[in-house]
Structures are given as structure tokens and as C-alpha cells.
Scaffold this active site. Structure first.
Site, PDB file in Angstrom:
ATOM      1  N   THR A 133      -4.701   6.812  -0.461  1.00  0.00           N
ATOM      2  CA  THR A 133      -5.998   7.480  -0.525  1.00  0.00           C
ATOM      3  C   THR A 133      -5.942   8.688  -1.449  1.00  0.00           C
ATOM      4  O   THR A 133      -5.113   9.577  -1.272  1.00  0.00           O
ATOM      5  CB  THR A 133      -6.432   7.903   0.886  1.00  0.00           C
ATOM      6  N   LYS A 151      -5.498  -2.145   9.428  1.00  0.00           N
ATOM      7  CA  LYS A 151      -5.752  -2.283   7.997  1.00  0.00           C
ATOM      8  C   LYS A 151      -5.675  -3.714   7.484  1.00  0.00           C
ATOM      9  O   LYS A 151      -5.933  -3.949   6.304  1.00  0.00           O
ATOM     10  CB  LYS A 151      -4.745  -1.427   7.209  1.00  0.00           C
ATOM     11  N   ASP A 168       0.847  -1.190   0.000  1.00  0.00           N
ATOM     12  CA  ASP A 168       0.000   0.000   0.000  1.00  0.00           C
ATOM     13  C   ASP A 168       0.885   1.244   0.000  1.00  0.00           C
ATOM     14  O   ASP A 168       1.721   1.409   0.886  1.00  0.00           O
ATOM     15  CB  ASP A 168      -0.920   0.005   1.220  1.00  0.00           C
ATOM     16  N   ARG A 215       0.100  14.870  13.423  1.00  0.00           N
ATOM     17  CA  ARG A 215       1.320  15.652  13.701  1.00  0.00           C
ATOM     18  C   ARG A 215       1.094  17.089  13.240  1.00  0.00           C
ATOM     19  O   ARG A 215       1.576  17.490  12.176  1.00  0.00           O
ATOM     20  CB  ARG A 215       2.530  15.072  12.941  1.00  0.00           C
ATOM     21  N   GLU A 272     -10.944   3.911   2.513  1.00  0.00           N
ATOM     22  CA  GLU A 272      -9.938   4.720   1.816  1.00  0.00           C
ATOM     23  C   GLU A 272     -10.131   4.505   0.317  1.00  0.00           C
ATOM     24  O   GLU A 272     -10.068   3.375  -0.178  1.00  0.00           O
ATOM     25  CB  GLU A 272      -8.516   4.336   2.240  1.00  0.00           C
ATOM     26  N   ASP A 280      -9.278   0.416   0.893  1.00  0.00           N
ATOM     27  CA  ASP A 280      -8.356  -0.011   1.953  1.00  0.00           C
ATOM     28  C   ASP A 280      -8.984   0.360   3.306  1.00  0.00           C
ATOM     29  O   ASP A 280      -8.604   1.325   3.947  1.00  0.00           O
ATOM     30  CB  ASP A 280      -7.009   0.703   1.754  1.00  0.00           C
ATOM     31  N   HIS A 338      -4.331  13.938   0.918  1.00  0.00           N
ATOM     32  CA  HIS A 338      -4.678  13.036   2.013  1.00  0.00           C
ATOM     33  C   HIS A 338      -3.544  13.012   3.045  1.00  0.00           C
ATOM     34  O   HIS A 338      -3.788  13.137   4.248  1.00  0.00           O
ATOM     35  CB  HIS A 338      -4.925  11.624   1.474  1.00  0.00           C
ATOM     36  N   GLN A 392      -5.529   2.248  14.549  1.00  0.00           N
ATOM     37  CA  GLN A 392      -4.354   2.798  13.856  1.00  0.00           C
ATOM     38  C   GLN A 392      -3.618   3.825  14.715  1.00  0.00           C
ATOM     39  O   GLN A 392      -2.389   3.805  14.816  1.00  0.00           O
ATOM     40  CB  GLN A 392      -4.812   3.450  12.545  1.00  0.00           C
TER      41      GLN A 392
HETATM   42 MN    MN Z   1      -4.330   2.891   2.294  1.00  0.00          MN
END
Ligand code: MN
Length: 437
Positions: free
Chosen positions: A370, A263, A138, A154, A209, A243, A145, A250
Site C-alpha cells: 500500500t 486478501k 504482495d 502493535r 489498498e 489489493d 502505511h 485479517q
Molecule cells: Mn497489499
């Protein structure tokens, strides 16, 4: 980069009349590959090609002696329950079959009588994964995104310093990639929670996603990188890809090694793979915004600059359980475009993935990352669309969503449209959330 040829001629029409409908995703200029059988038939899954609302059964077409020469070898390779063998034969093999099918499906083709007996209606079919996916990687090419998500995780540094130099990716989980229509069970797992110890239970922040799936064709030997100039010879085609992501799992688990259980429970791919050849009329230049660095030499080529990007329109629809019960159709909640969203091209992903010596194999799957646009209405995830729960999305019937509820169906659609070319589409990539076990 595939050149235009007679199969792209926008004036071509098929004797399969539904393929000539301007709204059809599968005109004679598309001819995407998939794996199918008649629903509830107990038949073996085998390769097929979509045309209008029908499927050309490649097994039956071979038996009817429709193909000869290279096209016959390609069709025979596609008769099995996965397309890996055809994919591994490289782009010329798929092109020979595409050309033969284009000619045999045209209005007035002498093959009509023999080939019409090899058609199966799409509404009577069920699908399998188009390939045995040995490995799934991925990527993270959606720069809008990455910026939006980066701001949440962050705020001080949304885009990490490597983003504009390295195509970021991680190795995903191939075993849980499923074909469109398969239910998606809400995952359980650890989340940070409010207390001193983490909580365990069903994810409360389940998301989708919006991605593209790139299927690898011919592989490379370990230790022998694929140069960017040859990268597209190793790409078989493109599908739609969801996804699914559990944002609460996460957030707690992702440092320092990246996403894991958030995921790996399911990813959904569309049944039809649109070949790189079919996408030839819809290529676009690879461009960087002013002030951004140009790619390092191994990620750069004249062909990639001229037409490395894919101009694909994308949309996301939702239908909740309540909408389904009341007979309400799925509604569009976001629209995006792959070219505008992607910071890297598919060829750059292949070149980067292999530059250290990694071997790709036929049927390997790359998720693009994404594909959100710059605007909120172009968000490729609910996390962005609902701003992490601050701006719940209003739905028909008075419902709202910040994250997915049990019973929600998410549908992705994609298409390419350009003056001078016939519009082609990707069909649908759909999945419904089922309550946690
Ligand atoms: Mn993804």
C-alpha cells in the site's frame, strides 16, 4: 535502466488525434499493452496497445503486414489471449514493437492508411487480465502505511525490526486476481467478535489498498538468482493494483503466518501495463532518510541509487451507490506518490525475491504494498484515511465511510508528469463491492 530514445520525444504527435490531447493517458509516448476484444462480440481476446481513445489491435495489425523483423515477431507473440509470450521475450522484444508502433502512429506515417483499419475504440472494448498470472506476491514497501498499520496492531513497535533490511512480502493468491471492472463480492469469514467464540459472517471492515502491479517479463532458472544489476531486464511493466482487504478477518487470522482469507478473495489490476521503457523519463533516485541503514550489497547498485525509484502520482476515487443514483461523479478521497511512499524499488524486489533461488516466470505479478504518503490525505487505505473508524470520511450527499459499503465503486488512477517529458497515464483500476452471497 532504459535510456531515453526517439519514442520518448515529447514533441511527437500521432495521427490518432485523441492521443495529442494533453489530458490523454495514452499519448504516443506511452503505448501500454493490454488484452481486449470488442464488447459482447464473442471474439477471441488478443493483445492491443492503447493510443488516445483507441486500441491498436495487434492481431489485425499483423494481418495488415504493418510490422517487419523483430517487431513482427513481438507483435505475433502478443496476438494471443495473454501477453506471457511477449513478456518472456525480454525488454528488447517489447522495445522493437514499441519503436515500430511509435513510427507507424506518428503524424505523416505511411502506415496510417493500413493501420487505421486496425483500431478499436476503447469505449467499445472489454478487457481480460493482461497475463496468465502464475504466481502473485504482495510486498509491503509503503513505509508510511507499514508504520500507520503497525501502530494499530502493535502500538509498542509499529515497524518491525526487519523492515528497513528486508523487503517484506508474502505469497498471495493468483486465481482471484481480476481485471478492472469485475465485481468484488464481499467476503465472509471468521472474526474475533465480542464473545468467547469467534463470529462468522460477511466482513464488516472491507477496505482497498492502493498499490502498483509489477509484471515480470523474462524469468530465471530455479537456483539462479537475478542480480540487482539485471533486475530491470526481468520487469515488463507496471499497472495499478487494488489489493482488497477484509480488516476484521485479517486481524483475527494474521498471526503467525500473515494474511490469508482477508486478501485471497479478489485483487483488481488495471487493463493496461505501462512498460518500463515508457517510464524511463520518470525515474528517481533511491534514497534513504538520514539515520536509516543502507541496503545490503545484494539490494544495492549504483544504477538503483541513481534512478531505481518510480515517480508516479496516484489517486483514489469513490462513487457510492447513492452517488451513482443521483448522478454524482466519483470524488477523489486521497492522493499519493509512489516515489515518496515506497521504501524499496522494483529492482530490489526482484533481486530479493530470487536471491534464495526462487524462479520467476513471465506474467508473474508483484503487488508493491500500500502506497500511502506521510499525510492523512495521502492514505492508501480506508483503514488509514478513516483512522480505523475514528474519523469517518465525509462524502457528497452527506454519506460517510469508515469501511466500504455494498455498491461502492473504488477507482484508482495514476500518471507521470515531469518537465521535459510528455505526461503519460495508467488509465483506471476500478471495482464495485457486491453484497456477500
Ligand atoms: Mn497489499
Amino acid at each position: 535502466m532504459t535510456k531515453l530514445n526517439e519514442t520518448h520525444d515529447p514533441s511527437l504527435q500521432s495521427w490518432v488525434e485523441t492521443a495529442n490531447d494533453a489530458a490523454s493517458d495514452f499519448p504516443i509516448q506511452n503505448l501500454p499493452f493490454g488484452v481486449f476484444r470488442r464488447r459482447d462480440s464473442g471474439e477471441a481476446f488478443r493483445g492491443g496497445v492503447a493510443i488516445g481513445d483507441q486500441i491498436v489491435d495487434l492481431e489485425a495489425a499483423c494481418a495488415a503486414q504493418i510490422f517487419s523483423g523483430a517487431a513482427r515477431a513481438s507483435a505475433e507473440a502478443a496476438r494471443s489471449e495473454a501477453l506471457n509470450a511477449l513478456m518472456g521475450m525480454g525488454p528488447a522484444a517489447a522495445a522493437s514493437l514499441r519503436l515500430a508502433l511509435s513510427r507507424a502512429l506518428r503524424r505523416g506515417a505511411q502506415e496510417q492508411a493500413a493501420l487505421s483499419a486496425s483500431l478499436v475504440a476503447q469505449d467499445q472494448a472489454e478487457y481480460a487480465l493482461p497475463a496468465r498470472i502464475g504466481d502473485y506476491t504482495d510486498f509491503y514497501v509503503g513505509v508510511h502505511h507499514a508504520t500507520a498499520i503497525g501502530k494499530m496492531f502493535r502500538p509498542d513497535q509499529p515497524l518491525t525490526p526487519n523492515y528497513k533490511w528486508v523487503p517484506i512480502g508474502y505469497h498471495g493468491r493468483a486465481s482471484s486476481v481480476v481485471v478492472s471492472g469485475a465485481p468484488v463480492v464481499r467476503p465472509q469469514g471468521q472474526t474475533k467478535g465480542e464473545g468467547a467464540t469467534p463470529e462468522f459472517g460477511p466482513s464488516k471492515r472491507l477496505d482497498y489498498e492502493l498499490e502498483l502491479a509489477f509484471f515480470i517479463g523474462a524469468g530465471n532458472a530455479r537456483g539462479a538468482p537475478i542480480a540487482i544489476g539485471a533486475a530491470e531486464d526481468h520487469l515488463f511493466g507496471v499497472g495499478l493494483f487494488n489489493d482488497w482487504s477484509a480488516r476484521d478477518i485479517q486481524a483475527w487470522e494474521y498471526q503467525p503466518l500473515g494474511p490469508f482469507l482477508a486478501k485471497n478473495f479478489a485483487s483488481t489490476v488495471s487493463p493496461w501495463i505501462v512498460t518500463m521503457e515508457a517510464l524511463a523519463p520518470f525515474r528517481a533516485p533511491f534514497e534513504r532518510p538520514d539515520g536509516d541503514p543502507q541496503p545490503l550489497a545484494y539490494l544495492d547498485s549504483a544504477a538503483n541509487r541513481a534512478s531505481g525509484a518510480l515517480d508516479i502520482d496516484l489517486e483514489i476515487l469513490i462513487q457510492t451507490q447513492a452517488m451513482r443514483a443521483s448522478g454524482a461523479a466519483p470524488v477523489v478521497i486521497a492522493r499519493s506518490n509512489a516515489r515518496q511512499a515506497a521504501y524499496w524499488t522494483p529492482a530490489q524486489l526482484v533481486a530479493h525475491h530470487t536471491v534464495g533461488g526462487c524462479n520467476l516466470q513471465p506474467g508473474d505479478l508483484f503487488g508493491s504494498g500500500t502506497l500511502s504518503g506521510a499525510e492523512r490525505a495521502q492514505a492508501g487505505s480506508l483503514l488509514e484515511l478513516a483512522e480505523g473508524g475514528k474519523a469517518p470520511v465525509a462524502l457528497p450527499g452527506g454519506e460517510t465511510r469508515s469501511f466500504l459499503a455494498d455498491g461502492d465503486t473504488i477507482i484508482f488512477r495514476g500518471w507521470c508528469q515531469r518537465a521535459g517529458a510528455r505526461r503519460i497515464g495508467f488509465g483506471a483500476c476500478a471495482g464495485t463491492i457486491v453484497a456477500a452471497r
